[in-house]
Structure formats: structure tokens, C-alpha cells
Design a protein around this motif. Structure first.
Motif, PDB file in Angstrom:
ATOM      1  N   ILE A   1       0.837  -1.200   0.000  1.00  0.00           N
ATOM      2  CA  ILE A   1       0.000   0.000   0.000  1.00  0.00           C
ATOM      3  C   ILE A   1       0.874   1.252   0.000  1.00  0.00           C
ATOM      4  O   ILE A   1       0.623   2.193  -0.764  1.00  0.00           O
ATOM      5  N   HIS A   2       1.906   1.265   0.820  1.00  0.00           N
ATOM      6  CA  HIS A   2       2.790   2.439   0.875  1.00  0.00           C
ATOM      7  C   HIS A   2       3.452   2.684  -0.481  1.00  0.00           C
ATOM      8  O   HIS A   2       3.463   3.806  -0.987  1.00  0.00           O
ATOM      9  N   ARG A   3       3.983   1.643  -1.079  1.00  0.00           N
ATOM     10  CA  ARG A   3       4.647   1.802  -2.379  1.00  0.00           C
ATOM     11  C   ARG A   3       3.663   2.266  -3.445  1.00  0.00           C
ATOM     12  O   ARG A   3       3.975   3.140  -4.250  1.00  0.00           O
ATOM     13  N   ALA A   4       2.467   1.701  -3.453  1.00  0.00           N
ATOM     14  CA  ALA A   4       1.452   2.112  -4.428  1.00  0.00           C
ATOM     15  C   ALA A   4       1.084   3.580  -4.231  1.00  0.00           C
ATOM     16  O   ALA A   4       0.944   4.323  -5.203  1.00  0.00           O
ATOM     17  N   GLN A   5       0.925   4.009  -2.974  1.00  0.00           N
ATOM     18  CA  GLN A   5       0.610   5.409  -2.688  1.00  0.00           C
ATOM     19  C   GLN A   5       1.675   6.336  -3.252  1.00  0.00           C
ATOM     20  O   GLN A   5       1.372   7.327  -3.896  1.00  0.00           O
ATOM     21  N   VAL A   6       2.922   6.006  -2.993  1.00  0.00           N
ATOM     22  CA  VAL A   6       4.031   6.855  -3.446  1.00  0.00           C
ATOM     23  C   VAL A   6       4.078   6.901  -4.967  1.00  0.00           C
ATOM     24  O   VAL A   6       4.192   7.966  -5.570  1.00  0.00           O
ATOM     25  N   GLU A   7       3.957   5.742  -5.602  1.00  0.00           N
ATOM     26  CA  GLU A   7       4.070   5.677  -7.054  1.00  0.00           C
ATOM     27  C   GLU A   7       2.864   6.277  -7.783  1.00  0.00           C
ATOM     28  O   GLU A   7       2.981   6.681  -8.932  1.00  0.00           O
ATOM     29  N   LEU A   8       1.725   6.335  -7.131  1.00  0.00           N
ATOM     30  CA  LEU A   8       0.507   6.839  -7.768  1.00  0.00           C
ATOM     31  C   LEU A   8       0.218   8.307  -7.492  1.00  0.00           C
ATOM     32  O   LEU A   8      -0.643   8.891  -8.142  1.00  0.00           O
ATOM     33  N   ALA A   9       0.911   8.896  -6.544  1.00  0.00           N
ATOM     34  CA  ALA A   9       0.559  10.234  -6.070  1.00  0.00           C
ATOM     35  C   ALA A   9       0.399  11.247  -7.205  1.00  0.00           C
ATOM     36  O   ALA A   9      -0.644  11.897  -7.320  1.00  0.00           O
ATOM     37  N   ASP A  10       1.391  11.395  -8.042  1.00  0.00           N
ATOM     38  CA  ASP A  10       1.335  12.412  -9.096  1.00  0.00           C
ATOM     39  C   ASP A  10       0.276  12.108 -10.148  1.00  0.00           C
ATOM     40  O   ASP A  10      -0.466  12.986 -10.565  1.00  0.00           O
ATOM     41  N   GLU A  11       0.209  10.851 -10.570  1.00  0.00           N
ATOM     42  CA  GLU A  11      -0.754  10.480 -11.616  1.00  0.00           C
ATOM     43  C   GLU A  11      -2.194  10.701 -11.166  1.00  0.00           C
ATOM     44  O   GLU A  11      -3.011  11.258 -11.892  1.00  0.00           O
ATOM     45  N   LEU A  12      -2.512  10.274  -9.958  1.00  0.00           N
ATOM     46  CA  LEU A  12      -3.884  10.435  -9.479  1.00  0.00           C
ATOM     47  C   LEU A  12      -4.206  11.879  -9.140  1.00  0.00           C
ATOM     48  O   LEU A  12      -5.334  12.327  -9.334  1.00  0.00           O
ATOM     49  N   TYR A  13      -3.231  12.617  -8.657  1.00  0.00           N
ATOM     50  CA  TYR A  13      -3.453  14.037  -8.374  1.00  0.00           C
ATOM     51  C   TYR A  13      -3.828  14.759  -9.662  1.00  0.00           C
ATOM     52  O   TYR A  13      -4.701  15.627  -9.668  1.00  0.00           O
ATOM     53  N   GLY A  14      -3.194  14.387 -10.755  1.00  0.00           N
ATOM     54  CA  GLY A  14      -3.523  14.967 -12.055  1.00  0.00           C
ATOM     55  C   GLY A  14      -4.940  14.659 -12.493  1.00  0.00           C
ATOM     56  O   GLY A  14      -5.542  15.406 -13.277  1.00  0.00           O
ATOM     57  N   LEU A  15      -5.508  13.574 -11.996  1.00  0.00           N
ATOM     58  CA  LEU A  15      -6.895  13.221 -12.303  1.00  0.00           C
ATOM     59  C   LEU A  15      -7.872  13.803 -11.284  1.00  0.00           C
ATOM     60  O   LEU A  15      -9.078  13.636 -11.413  1.00  0.00           O
TER      61      LEU A  15
ATOM     62  N   ASN B   1     -14.380  -7.223   3.312  1.00  0.00           N
ATOM     63  CA  ASN B   1     -12.977  -7.246   3.717  1.00  0.00           C
ATOM     64  C   ASN B   1     -12.634  -8.564   4.408  1.00  0.00           C
ATOM     65  O   ASN B   1     -11.618  -9.195   4.107  1.00  0.00           O
ATOM     66  N   TRP B   2     -13.481  -9.014   5.300  1.00  0.00           N
ATOM     67  CA  TRP B   2     -13.244 -10.257   6.032  1.00  0.00           C
ATOM     68  C   TRP B   2     -13.167 -11.448   5.075  1.00  0.00           C
ATOM     69  O   TRP B   2     -12.285 -12.297   5.185  1.00  0.00           O
ATOM     70  N   ARG B   3     -14.078 -11.506   4.107  1.00  0.00           N
ATOM     71  CA  ARG B   3     -14.074 -12.619   3.146  1.00  0.00           C
ATOM     72  C   ARG B   3     -12.781 -12.644   2.324  1.00  0.00           C
ATOM     73  O   ARG B   3     -12.249 -13.709   2.012  1.00  0.00           O
ATOM     74  N   GLY B   4     -12.268 -11.477   1.978  1.00  0.00           N
ATOM     75  CA  GLY B   4     -10.997 -11.409   1.263  1.00  0.00           C
ATOM     76  C   GLY B   4      -9.852 -11.944   2.104  1.00  0.00           C
ATOM     77  O   GLY B   4      -9.001 -12.699   1.625  1.00  0.00           O
ATOM     78  N   LEU B   5      -9.843 -11.569   3.376  1.00  0.00           N
ATOM     79  CA  LEU B   5      -8.795 -12.041   4.281  1.00  0.00           C
ATOM     80  C   LEU B   5      -8.879 -13.548   4.506  1.00  0.00           C
ATOM     81  O   LEU B   5      -7.858 -14.242   4.555  1.00  0.00           O
ATOM     82  N   VAL B   6     -10.085 -14.074   4.621  1.00  0.00           N
ATOM     83  CA  VAL B   6     -10.275 -15.519   4.787  1.00  0.00           C
ATOM     84  C   VAL B   6      -9.771 -16.256   3.541  1.00  0.00           C
ATOM     85  O   VAL B   6      -9.090 -17.283   3.641  1.00  0.00           O
ATOM     86  N   ALA B   7     -10.078 -15.725   2.367  1.00  0.00           N
ATOM     87  CA  ALA B   7      -9.632 -16.362   1.127  1.00  0.00           C
ATOM     88  C   ALA B   7      -8.107 -16.422   1.054  1.00  0.00           C
ATOM     89  O   ALA B   7      -7.533 -17.433   0.628  1.00  0.00           O
ATOM     90  N   VAL B   8      -7.444 -15.366   1.478  1.00  0.00           N
ATOM     91  CA  VAL B   8      -5.981 -15.356   1.488  1.00  0.00           C
ATOM     92  C   VAL B   8      -5.465 -16.414   2.466  1.00  0.00           C
ATOM     93  O   VAL B   8      -4.553 -17.192   2.147  1.00  0.00           O
ATOM     94  N   GLY B   9      -6.039 -16.464   3.658  1.00  0.00           N
ATOM     95  CA  GLY B   9      -5.621 -17.451   4.654  1.00  0.00           C
ATOM     96  C   GLY B   9      -5.790 -18.879   4.158  1.00  0.00           C
ATOM     97  O   GLY B   9      -4.893 -19.712   4.297  1.00  0.00           O
TER      98      GLY B   9
ATOM     99  N   LYS C   1      -1.592 -13.733  -2.005  1.00  0.00           N
ATOM    100  CA  LYS C   1      -0.679 -13.164  -1.016  1.00  0.00           C
ATOM    101  C   LYS C   1      -1.360 -12.133  -0.131  1.00  0.00           C
ATOM    102  O   LYS C   1      -0.947 -11.906   0.992  1.00  0.00           O
ATOM    103  N   ALA C   2      -2.339 -11.437  -0.680  1.00  0.00           N
ATOM    104  CA  ALA C   2      -2.929 -10.320   0.059  1.00  0.00           C
ATOM    105  C   ALA C   2      -4.332 -10.049  -0.452  1.00  0.00           C
ATOM    106  O   ALA C   2      -4.705 -10.446  -1.555  1.00  0.00           O
ATOM    107  N   SER C   3      -5.074  -9.345   0.369  1.00  0.00           N
ATOM    108  CA  SER C   3      -6.416  -8.890   0.008  1.00  0.00           C
ATOM    109  C   SER C   3      -6.458  -7.394   0.281  1.00  0.00           C
ATOM    110  O   SER C   3      -6.055  -6.943   1.351  1.00  0.00           O
ATOM    111  N   PHE C   4      -6.932  -6.638  -0.688  1.00  0.00           N
ATOM    112  CA  PHE C   4      -7.019  -5.187  -0.546  1.00  0.00           C
ATOM    113  C   PHE C   4      -8.473  -4.774  -0.681  1.00  0.00           C
ATOM    114  O   PHE C   4      -9.139  -5.161  -1.631  1.00  0.00           O
TER     115      PHE C   4
END
Length: 101
Positions: free
Chosen positions: A10-24, A45-53, A63-66
Motif C-alpha cells: 500500500i505504501h509503495r502504491a501510494q508513493v508511485e501513484l501520487a502524481d498520476e492520481l493528483y492529475g486526475l 474485507n473479512w471474506r478477502g482475508l479468509v480467502a488469502v488465509g 498473497k494479500a487482500s485489498f
């Protein structure tokens, strides 16, 4: 995977998306769950986490649920095209970053 993995994606996605999304006209913000979230949000959210587990227990590839809250389109973007484009960028980045880790 751990919460640390999800946090790093999430942190990496936030950093990499900041400029592009701000432009939108959008920004990506990580928010902690609210105690008063509606049932549908918590259940989804819970169902996503259960599926990952379950996947990890059986040697699966998940690997993850977002959980992404989608905002309302602004009045000047009533056709939702800009919102859809921004959401597509966010989901694509989460997938790309989580598969690189």
C-alpha cells in the motif's frame, strides 16, 4: 503473508501513484478501519482475508487482500469516466506491486 507485506504494498502504491492520481483530481489515502463501518464493507474485507488465509494454508498463490472504498464521482465528472480511470490505475498498481514483492 503478514500485515507488513500488505502495508509495504500500500505504501509503495501510494508513493508511485501520487502524481498520476493528483492529475486526475484524486489522491490515494490509507485509512484505518472505522468501528462504525457498514456490515457490507466489513464482510467483504473479512471474506478477502479468509480467502488469502485458506489459499496460504493449501499452497495457493494469493498473497494479500485489498479493500478499496470507491468514492462518489464529483459533479463535474458525472459520467464516472475519470473515477473509473483512476480506480483502474489504483487496482493495476496494487496488483503490480504485490506481484513484485
Amino acid at each position: 503473508m503478514t500485515n507488513a507485506f500488505v502495508s509495504s504494498v500500500i505504501h509503495r502504491a501510494q508513493v508511485e501513484l501520487a502524481d498520476e492520481l493528483y492529475g486526475l483530481g484524486f489522491k490515494v489515502a490509507r485509512e484505518h478501519p472505522r468501528a462504525d463501518n457498514s456490515y457490507i464493507c466489513n464482510d467483504t474485507n473479512w471474506r478477502g482475508l479468509v480467502a488469502v488465509g485458506e489459499s496460504q494454508e493449501t499452497g495457493g498463490r494469493l498473497k494479500a487482500s485489498f479493500f478499496v472504498h470507491i468514492p462518489y464521482a464529483s459533479p463535474e465528472h458525472g459520467d464516472h469516466a475519470t473515477l473509473a480511470r483512476a480506480l483502474s490505475v489504483v487496482i493495476g498498481k496494487l496488483v503490480a506491486v504485490s506481484t513484485m514483492a
